[in-house]
Scaffold this motif. Structure first.
Motif, PDB file in Angstrom:
ATOM      1  N   GLU A  75      -4.240 -12.252  -5.523  1.00  0.00           N
ATOM      2  CA  GLU A  75      -3.754 -12.346  -4.142  1.00  0.00           C
ATOM      3  C   GLU A  75      -2.229 -12.256  -4.099  1.00  0.00           C
ATOM      4  OE1 GLU A  75      -3.998 -15.381  -0.318  1.00  0.00           O
ATOM      5  OE2 GLU A  75      -5.345 -15.648  -2.021  1.00  0.00           O
ATOM      6  N   MET A  76      -1.574 -12.906  -5.043  1.00  0.00           N
ATOM      7  CA  MET A  76      -0.119 -12.828  -5.104  1.00  0.00           C
ATOM      8  C   MET A  76       0.325 -11.401  -5.387  1.00  0.00           C
ATOM      9  SD  MET A  76       2.904 -14.325  -5.068  1.00  0.00           S
ATOM     10  CE  MET A  76       2.639 -16.079  -5.313  1.00  0.00           C
ATOM     11  N   ARG A  77      -0.295 -10.763  -6.365  1.00  0.00           N
ATOM     12  CA  ARG A  77       0.073  -9.389  -6.704  1.00  0.00           C
ATOM     13  C   ARG A  77      -0.170  -8.452  -5.534  1.00  0.00           C
ATOM     14  NH1 ARG A  77      -3.731  -8.244 -10.823  1.00  0.00           N
ATOM     15  NH2 ARG A  77      -2.714  -6.223 -11.108  1.00  0.00           N
ATOM     16  N   GLN A  78      -1.279  -8.644  -4.827  1.00  0.00           N
ATOM     17  CA  GLN A  78      -1.595  -7.793  -3.680  1.00  0.00           C
ATOM     18  C   GLN A  78      -0.582  -7.946  -2.559  1.00  0.00           C
ATOM     19  OE1 GLN A  78      -5.661  -9.050  -2.975  1.00  0.00           O
ATOM     20  NE2 GLN A  78      -6.482  -7.196  -3.949  1.00  0.00           N
ATOM     21  N   SER A  79       0.036  -9.101  -2.461  1.00  0.00           N
ATOM     22  CA  SER A  79       1.024  -9.319  -1.405  1.00  0.00           C
ATOM     23  C   SER A  79       2.280  -8.473  -1.614  1.00  0.00           C
ATOM     24  CB  SER A  79       1.396 -10.805  -1.320  1.00  0.00           C
ATOM     25  OG  SER A  79       2.242 -11.193  -2.397  1.00  0.00           O
ATOM     26  N   PHE A  80       2.455  -7.930  -2.817  1.00  0.00           N
ATOM     27  CA  PHE A  80       3.595  -7.056  -3.110  1.00  0.00           C
ATOM     28  C   PHE A  80       3.200  -5.582  -3.163  1.00  0.00           C
ATOM     29  CE2 PHE A  80       5.145 -11.088  -4.867  1.00  0.00           C
ATOM     30  CZ  PHE A  80       6.451 -11.103  -4.403  1.00  0.00           C
ATOM     31  N   ALA A  81       1.985  -5.231  -2.780  1.00  0.00           N
ATOM     32  CA  ALA A  81       1.462  -3.877  -2.966  1.00  0.00           C
ATOM     33  C   ALA A  81       2.369  -2.813  -2.360  1.00  0.00           C
ATOM     34  CB  ALA A  81       0.068  -3.773  -2.358  1.00  0.00           C
ATOM     35  N   ARG A  82       2.562  -1.744  -3.109  1.00  0.00           N
ATOM     36  CA  ARG A  82       3.243  -0.540  -2.632  1.00  0.00           C
ATOM     37  C   ARG A  82       2.233   0.589  -2.718  1.00  0.00           C
ATOM     38  NH1 ARG A  82       8.880  -0.764  -2.365  1.00  0.00           N
ATOM     39  NH2 ARG A  82       9.423  -2.940  -2.069  1.00  0.00           N
ATOM     40  N   LYS A  83       1.806   1.091  -1.552  1.00  0.00           N
ATOM     41  CA  LYS A  83       0.710   2.055  -1.498  1.00  0.00           C
ATOM     42  C   LYS A  83      -0.482   1.393  -2.193  1.00  0.00           C
ATOM     43  CE  LYS A  83       4.069   5.796  -1.424  1.00  0.00           C
ATOM     44  NZ  LYS A  83       4.662   6.918  -2.146  1.00  0.00           N
ATOM     45  N   SER A  84      -0.984   1.977  -3.271  1.00  0.00           N
ATOM     46  CA  SER A  84      -2.117   1.365  -3.975  1.00  0.00           C
ATOM     47  C   SER A  84      -1.678   0.692  -5.264  1.00  0.00           C
ATOM     48  CB  SER A  84      -3.156   2.443  -4.302  1.00  0.00           C
ATOM     49  OG  SER A  84      -2.592   3.434  -5.139  1.00  0.00           O
ATOM     50  N   ILE A  85      -0.374   0.541  -5.458  1.00  0.00           N
ATOM     51  CA  ILE A  85       0.151   0.034  -6.731  1.00  0.00           C
ATOM     52  C   ILE A  85       0.493  -1.443  -6.600  1.00  0.00           C
ATOM     53  CG2 ILE A  85       1.980   0.279  -8.457  1.00  0.00           C
ATOM     54  CD1 ILE A  85       2.197   3.223  -7.537  1.00  0.00           C
ATOM     55  N   LEU A  86       0.047  -2.229  -7.578  1.00  0.00           N
ATOM     56  CA  LEU A  86       0.369  -3.647  -7.646  1.00  0.00           C
ATOM     57  C   LEU A  86       1.252  -3.911  -8.862  1.00  0.00           C
ATOM     58  CD1 LEU A  86      -3.153  -5.280  -7.102  1.00  0.00           C
ATOM     59  CD2 LEU A  86      -1.512  -4.508  -5.373  1.00  0.00           C
TER      60      LEU A  86
ATOM     61  N   TYR B 235      14.844  13.364 -15.633  1.00  0.00           N
ATOM     62  CA  TYR B 235      14.467  11.959 -15.508  1.00  0.00           C
ATOM     63  C   TYR B 235      14.329  11.498 -14.056  1.00  0.00           C
ATOM     64  CZ  TYR B 235      13.958   7.007 -16.096  1.00  0.00           C
ATOM     65  OH  TYR B 235      13.448   5.733 -16.030  1.00  0.00           O
ATOM     66  N   ALA B 236      15.229  11.876 -13.200  1.00  0.00           N
ATOM     67  CA  ALA B 236      15.175  11.400 -11.808  1.00  0.00           C
ATOM     68  C   ALA B 236      13.865  11.803 -11.148  1.00  0.00           C
ATOM     69  CB  ALA B 236      16.363  11.937 -11.026  1.00  0.00           C
ATOM     70  N   GLU B 237      13.420  13.029 -11.377  1.00  0.00           N
ATOM     71  CA  GLU B 237      12.167  13.481 -10.794  1.00  0.00           C
ATOM     72  C   GLU B 237      10.983  12.762 -11.426  1.00  0.00           C
ATOM     73  OE1 GLU B 237      10.147  15.340  -7.934  1.00  0.00           O
ATOM     74  OE2 GLU B 237      12.324  15.478  -8.194  1.00  0.00           O
ATOM     75  N   TYR B 238      11.024  12.591 -12.737  1.00  0.00           N
ATOM     76  CA  TYR B 238       9.961  11.875 -13.451  1.00  0.00           C
ATOM     77  C   TYR B 238       9.828  10.436 -12.933  1.00  0.00           C
ATOM     78  CZ  TYR B 238       8.203   8.900 -17.247  1.00  0.00           C
ATOM     79  OH  TYR B 238       7.534   7.947 -17.984  1.00  0.00           O
ATOM     80  N   ALA B 239      10.965   9.810 -12.719  1.00  0.00           N
ATOM     81  CA  ALA B 239      10.943   8.391 -12.324  1.00  0.00           C
ATOM     82  C   ALA B 239      10.400   8.180 -10.921  1.00  0.00           C
ATOM     83  CB  ALA B 239      12.351   7.814 -12.429  1.00  0.00           C
ATOM     84  N   LYS B 240      10.502   9.177 -10.057  1.00  0.00           N
ATOM     85  CA  LYS B 240      10.051   9.026  -8.668  1.00  0.00           C
ATOM     86  C   LYS B 240       8.598   8.571  -8.589  1.00  0.00           C
ATOM     87  CE  LYS B 240      13.117  12.352  -6.385  1.00  0.00           C
ATOM     88  NZ  LYS B 240      13.175  13.648  -5.686  1.00  0.00           N
ATOM     89  N   SER B 241       7.765   9.074  -9.485  1.00  0.00           N
ATOM     90  CA  SER B 241       6.348   8.742  -9.434  1.00  0.00           C
ATOM     91  C   SER B 241       6.031   7.446 -10.171  1.00  0.00           C
ATOM     92  CB  SER B 241       5.520   9.882 -10.048  1.00  0.00           C
ATOM     93  OG  SER B 241       5.843  10.027 -11.422  1.00  0.00           O
ATOM     94  N   ARG B 242       7.032   6.822 -10.774  1.00  0.00           N
ATOM     95  CA  ARG B 242       6.803   5.616 -11.563  1.00  0.00           C
ATOM     96  C   ARG B 242       7.693   4.445 -11.132  1.00  0.00           C
ATOM     97  NH1 ARG B 242       3.909   6.071 -15.962  1.00  0.00           N
ATOM     98  NH2 ARG B 242       5.019   4.380 -16.996  1.00  0.00           N
ATOM     99  N   MET B 243       8.163   4.479  -9.888  1.00  0.00           N
ATOM    100  CA  MET B 243       9.034   3.408  -9.416  1.00  0.00           C
ATOM    101  C   MET B 243       8.263   2.093  -9.251  1.00  0.00           C
ATOM    102  SD  MET B 243      12.205   4.271  -9.012  1.00  0.00           S
ATOM    103  CE  MET B 243      13.312   5.607  -8.629  1.00  0.00           C
ATOM    104  N   TRP B 244       7.010   2.169  -8.805  1.00  0.00           N
ATOM    105  CA  TRP B 244       6.206   0.980  -8.577  1.00  0.00           C
ATOM    106  C   TRP B 244       4.885   1.111  -9.293  1.00  0.00           C
ATOM    107  CZ3 TRP B 244       9.295   3.071  -4.757  1.00  0.00           C
ATOM    108  CH2 TRP B 244      10.366   2.269  -4.360  1.00  0.00           C
TER     109      TRP B 244
END
Length: 200
Positions: free
Chosen positions: A122-133, A191-200
């Motif tokens: 529940e705590m992790r879900q409260s920080f959800a970004r799109k489908s990412i916890l 790297y900048a483009e690669y990181a965009k998909s891995r920010m959260w």
């Protein structure tokens, strides 16, 4: 080179602490300290453990921590490099210091306390970004909070200069450390483009 090995010798080199440096310390989040920390998108998390000490930069596109109450901060652990240095320290020791910074101000705010990790869904879900916890959440129990002297940032001109071209890139460092097996110019360029998909 002489070493300072006693507190007496250390104290002899300095004057008494400035009064403001003592009186600004709070044992909980006052309204103004709360507002300041809520405005911080970046901090450095410092920990200590049986293998030494570690410092980890943490950032978000909103507040870098959520305030649970006047004595509790909540920090989601978003994707990184999976070294887990600070997280292992927290599991084994728990002592933490967090230095909060806000671009454009030379003020920094420091929190000292103890932390633990939770994987509570529940705590992790409260920080959800799109489908990412976040994989876990760092719960920081605050012992003290205070502003730090602005002189270090004033001396460095941290927010008013760009010295990036004067230092090696991560790609160059990786190539040097791995005999060119990793890193290089291609790493830096992508790297900048690669990181965009891995920010959260």
């Amino acid at each position: 080179m002489s070493k300072i090995t006693t507190l007496e010798k250390l104290n002899a080199l300095y004057a008494e602490p400035v009064e403001a440096s003592i009186r600004k310390v709070a044992s909980h989040l006052t309204p103004l300290y709360r507002k300041w920390i809520e405005g911080a998108r970046f901090c450095v998390l410092s920990t200590v453990g049986p293998d030494g000490v570690h410092g980890s930069p943490r950032g978000d596109d909103g507040p870098v921590v959520r305030i649970g109450d006047a004595k509790t901060l909540l920090m989601p652990d978003w994707r990184g490099n999976n070294r887990l240095d600070c997280l292992r320290d927290i599991v084994q020791d728990g002592r933490v210091a967090v230095l909060f910074m806000v671009p454009g101000t030379n003020t920094t705010v420091r929190v000292n306390g103890r932390a633990f990790l939770t994987d509570d869904l529940e705590m992790r879900q409260s920080f959800a970004r799109k489908s990412i916890l976040p994989a876990s959440v760092i719960v920081i129990e605050l012992d003290e909070v205070y502003t730090q002297c602005a002189k270090a940032l004033m001396r460095s001109g941290l927010w008013s200069r760009d010295d990036g071209s004067d230092v090696p890139t991560v790609g160059q460092i990786l190539a040097d450390m791995t005999d060119n097996e990793l890193g290089g110019a291609e790493y830096d360029a992508g790297y900048a483009e690669y990181a965009k998909s891995r920010m959260w």
